[in-house]
Design a protein around this motif. Sequence first.
Motif, PDB file in Angstrom:
ATOM      1  N   THR A  83       0.802  -1.122   0.030  1.00 41.50           N
ATOM      2  CA  THR A  83       0.062  -0.147   0.046  1.00 41.50           C
ATOM      3  C   THR A  83       0.654   1.155   0.137  1.00 41.50           C
ATOM      4  O   THR A  83       0.366   2.235  -0.119  1.00 41.50           O
ATOM      5  N   ASN A  85       3.249   2.194   2.291  1.00 45.72           N
ATOM      6  CA  ASN A  85       3.879   2.306   3.595  1.00 45.72           C
ATOM      7  C   ASN A  85       5.381   1.939   3.746  1.00 45.72           C
ATOM      8  O   ASN A  85       5.615   0.970   3.276  1.00 45.72           O
ATOM      9  N   PRO A 100       3.710   6.692   5.933  1.00 47.37           N
ATOM     10  CA  PRO A 100       2.839   6.671   4.594  1.00 47.37           C
ATOM     11  C   PRO A 100       3.735   7.535   3.601  1.00 47.37           C
ATOM     12  O   PRO A 100       4.297   8.615   3.835  1.00 47.37           O
ATOM     13  N   ILE A 101       3.496   6.872   2.520  1.00 51.47           N
ATOM     14  CA  ILE A 101       4.327   7.787   1.219  1.00 51.47           C
ATOM     15  C   ILE A 101       3.090   8.196   0.164  1.00 51.47           C
ATOM     16  O   ILE A 101       2.272   7.322  -0.026  1.00 51.47           O
ATOM     17  N   SER A 102       3.338   9.127  -0.297  1.00 47.99           N
ATOM     18  CA  SER A 102       1.967   9.673  -1.230  1.00 47.99           C
ATOM     19  C   SER A 102       2.206   9.345  -2.505  1.00 47.99           C
ATOM     20  O   SER A 102       1.208   9.420  -3.378  1.00 47.99           O
ATOM     21  N   VAL A 103       3.370   8.659  -3.141  1.00 47.63           N
ATOM     22  CA  VAL A 103       3.648   8.245  -4.601  1.00 47.63           C
ATOM     23  C   VAL A 103       4.012   6.716  -4.688  1.00 47.63           C
ATOM     24  O   VAL A 103       4.781   6.495  -3.747  1.00 47.63           O
ATOM     25  N   GLY A 115      10.512   7.901  -6.864  1.00 51.98           N
ATOM     26  CA  GLY A 115       9.047   7.817  -6.890  1.00 51.98           C
ATOM     27  C   GLY A 115       8.713   7.467  -8.330  1.00 51.98           C
ATOM     28  O   GLY A 115       9.481   7.644  -9.134  1.00 51.98           O
ATOM     29  N   ASP A 117       6.661   8.967 -10.077  1.00 56.96           N
ATOM     30  CA  ASP A 117       6.654  10.147 -10.665  1.00 56.96           C
ATOM     31  C   ASP A 117       8.156  10.730 -11.193  1.00 56.96           C
ATOM     32  O   ASP A 117       8.071  11.983 -11.777  1.00 56.96           O
ATOM     33  N   TYR A 121      12.902  11.169  -3.355  1.00 51.58           N
ATOM     34  CA  TYR A 121      12.534  11.364  -1.970  1.00 51.58           C
ATOM     35  C   TYR A 121      13.478  11.034  -1.012  1.00 51.58           C
ATOM     36  O   TYR A 121      14.243   9.992  -1.134  1.00 51.58           O
ATOM     37  N   THR A 126       9.537  12.029   3.629  1.00 48.18           N
ATOM     38  CA  THR A 126       8.950  11.470   2.292  1.00 48.18           C
ATOM     39  C   THR A 126       8.188  12.634   1.707  1.00 48.18           C
ATOM     40  O   THR A 126       7.663  12.408   0.528  1.00 48.18           O
ATOM     41  N   THR A 127       8.109  13.686   2.259  1.00 51.11           N
ATOM     42  CA  THR A 127       7.438  14.911   1.315  1.00 51.11           C
ATOM     43  C   THR A 127       8.372  15.967   0.792  1.00 51.11           C
ATOM     44  O   THR A 127       8.071  16.576   0.131  1.00 51.11           O
TER      45      THR A 127
END
Length: 168
Positions: A83, A85, A100-103, A115, A117, A121, A126-127
């Motif tokens: 998922t 994480n 949590p990782i957004s990508v 990523g 994308d 990161y 991770t932001t």
Amino acid sequence: LDEDENELENIVHVEADSSSAIAVNKDGEVFIWGEHFVWTQDEETNEKQVVSENLVYATKVSGLPTISKVGIYDNNFYVIDETGNLYVWGNDYEYTTAIPISVPITDISRDILLGEDGLVYLVNDTTQTIAYLNNICEIESGEDHYLFVNLNGYVYSIGKNDIGQLGD
């Protein structure tokens, strides 16, 4: 590497550093061997400390969800679940922590993540991305430097360059 069978089966990815190794099998189970750091609490002083243990045989890591990617650097283990994480533990990290990782992540190298994308990161935040790096398709790291390849085939490097490891 398994005490009973002396081998690991169905491994899809393995990583190693100077004294430790980590592998993930097709079922998303994680195995580690070599030097492994465990955080304990001193009974007399009540202070937390890290102690080294040597795992001669591959040992399954319990308590993790299904893992899709693994990485290791300086006796710190990095794994990413299905998922997205990130879980980190070892010499510098007291607990297995879900971050949590957004990508979606396509690669792990040392303490950086690539990523889907094309951005790079930082594990500890991770932001945060590494500025000016985009369209990256491959990451690698040495002890004190990183290499990045972009979709056009250009190589970028950052870090320590005392012996020319950045390729001036």
